[in-house]
Design a protein around this motif. Sequence first.
Motif, mmCIF file in Angstrom:
data_model
loop_
_atom_site.group_PDB
_atom_site.id
_atom_site.type_symbol
_atom_site.label_atom_id
_atom_site.label_comp_id
_atom_site.label_asym_id
_atom_site.label_seq_id
_atom_site.Cartn_x
_atom_site.Cartn_y
_atom_site.Cartn_z
ATOM 1 N N PHE A 102 -24.646 -66.629 -19.093
ATOM 2 C CA PHE A 102 -23.548 -65.921 -19.756
ATOM 3 C C PHE A 102 -24.145 -64.806 -20.593
ATOM 4 N N TYR A 103 -23.300 -63.841 -20.957
ATOM 5 C CA TYR A 103 -23.657 -62.788 -21.905
ATOM 6 C C TYR A 103 -22.574 -62.714 -22.981
ATOM 7 N N LEU A 104 -22.974 -62.474 -24.222
ATOM 8 C CA LEU A 104 -22.061 -62.114 -25.301
ATOM 9 C C LEU A 104 -22.575 -60.799 -25.853
ATOM 10 N N ALA A 105 -21.809 -59.726 -25.682
ATOM 11 C CA ALA A 105 -22.340 -58.395 -25.950
ATOM 12 C C ALA A 105 -21.267 -57.435 -26.419
ATOM 13 N N VAL A 106 -21.671 -56.437 -27.203
ATOM 14 C CA VAL A 106 -20.852 -55.246 -27.401
ATOM 15 C C VAL A 106 -21.042 -54.412 -26.144
ATOM 16 N N TYR A 107 -19.943 -54.150 -25.459
ATOM 17 C CA TYR A 107 -20.014 -53.672 -24.079
ATOM 18 C C TYR A 107 -19.118 -52.454 -23.883
ATOM 19 N N GLN A 195 -14.528 -50.150 -25.314
ATOM 20 C CA GLN A 195 -15.636 -50.744 -26.063
ATOM 21 C C GLN A 195 -15.146 -52.090 -26.584
ATOM 22 N N ILE A 196 -15.720 -53.173 -26.094
ATOM 23 C CA ILE A 196 -15.255 -54.509 -26.445
ATOM 24 C C ILE A 196 -16.433 -55.419 -26.791
ATOM 25 N N VAL A 197 -16.140 -56.519 -27.472
ATOM 26 C CA VAL A 197 -17.089 -57.619 -27.576
ATOM 27 C C VAL A 197 -16.774 -58.537 -26.406
ATOM 28 N N SER A 198 -17.630 -58.495 -25.427
ATOM 29 C CA SER A 198 -17.353 -59.124 -24.135
ATOM 30 C C SER A 198 -18.070 -60.453 -23.980
ATOM 31 N N THR A 199 -17.359 -61.425 -23.422
ATOM 32 C CA THR A 199 -17.983 -62.631 -22.888
ATOM 33 C C THR A 199 -18.048 -62.468 -21.384
ATOM 34 N N GLU A 200 -19.213 -62.681 -20.820
ATOM 35 C CA GLU A 200 -19.385 -62.584 -19.369
ATOM 36 C C GLU A 200 -20.060 -63.847 -18.857
ATOM 37 N N GLY A 201 -19.530 -64.400 -17.784
ATOM 38 C CA GLY A 201 -20.142 -65.546 -17.143
ATOM 39 C C GLY A 201 -20.395 -65.248 -15.682
#
Length: 276
Positions: A102-107, A195-201
């Motif tokens: 997973f990633y938790l990022a400003v995206y 521009q979001i704080v994204s959760t990616e799996g």
Amino acid sequence: MFSFSTAFFASTLAAGILASPAAAPSALTKRNTPNSSGTNNGFFYQFWDDGSSGTTTYTNGPAGEYSVNWQNVGDFTAGKGWSQAEPRNISFSGSVNCGGNFYLAVYTWSTQGENYILEDYGTYNPCSGGTSKGSLYSDGSEYQVCLVDRGNNYLQNWSVRQNKRTSGTVTTANHYNYYQSQGMNHNPLSSAVYQIVSTEGYGSSGSADITVSEASPSTSSSASTTSSTSPATTSSSSGTGASQWGQCGGIGWNGPTTCVSPYTCQQINPYYYQCL
């Protein structure tokens, strides 16, 4: 509250065969039009799923809060933020529960590429397959910086935080200015769709609950409005300064202001000084 859900069952899933998490990053596809996006409680939200396998459910909560649950997914991104990308000081808090990737990022995303300021991640460091662009110190941690070519001239800028976290404030200007200083300007903020704080799996199962907000400069750990008072050619023989390529000054900087010998702190622009 309202939620969006996708469900896809590929033939490999039906057979009980899934791509291994370690292989998942090479299979990530270029982002296309989101499955859903819009505004909710004053924030922009975005939810995208590649549709290859599994189920993903995204739910908007009050203010900047959102949650997402996923099972055996190929790849998805989801989160809250702003429709216009700017050098904001972005705060986030919450939790991510995932035993795999997973990633938790400003995206930020555009048709030209992506910017990831990666705050937390699972078993795969995306810079392991990228071109190193040095490192910078911001918001209490060193960030590994790299450039990843996804093919067809679709490029990703990555800042990978070495001290992982699921809560804090990101001074995004430090990263965007560093990208520019390294010639990583293929994905300028002016071209970003959001521009979001994204959760990616990807290739994994898990859940996350994240709350996003914009911090004022006075509450950001790296958001001082005064520039560094260090001379632009300061070095240190004690080993306590920034290493080669590291940041050592600039507007909004409160990290090291000297460089380890023999490197010196040189101004790249008013916002970014670098050890060269």
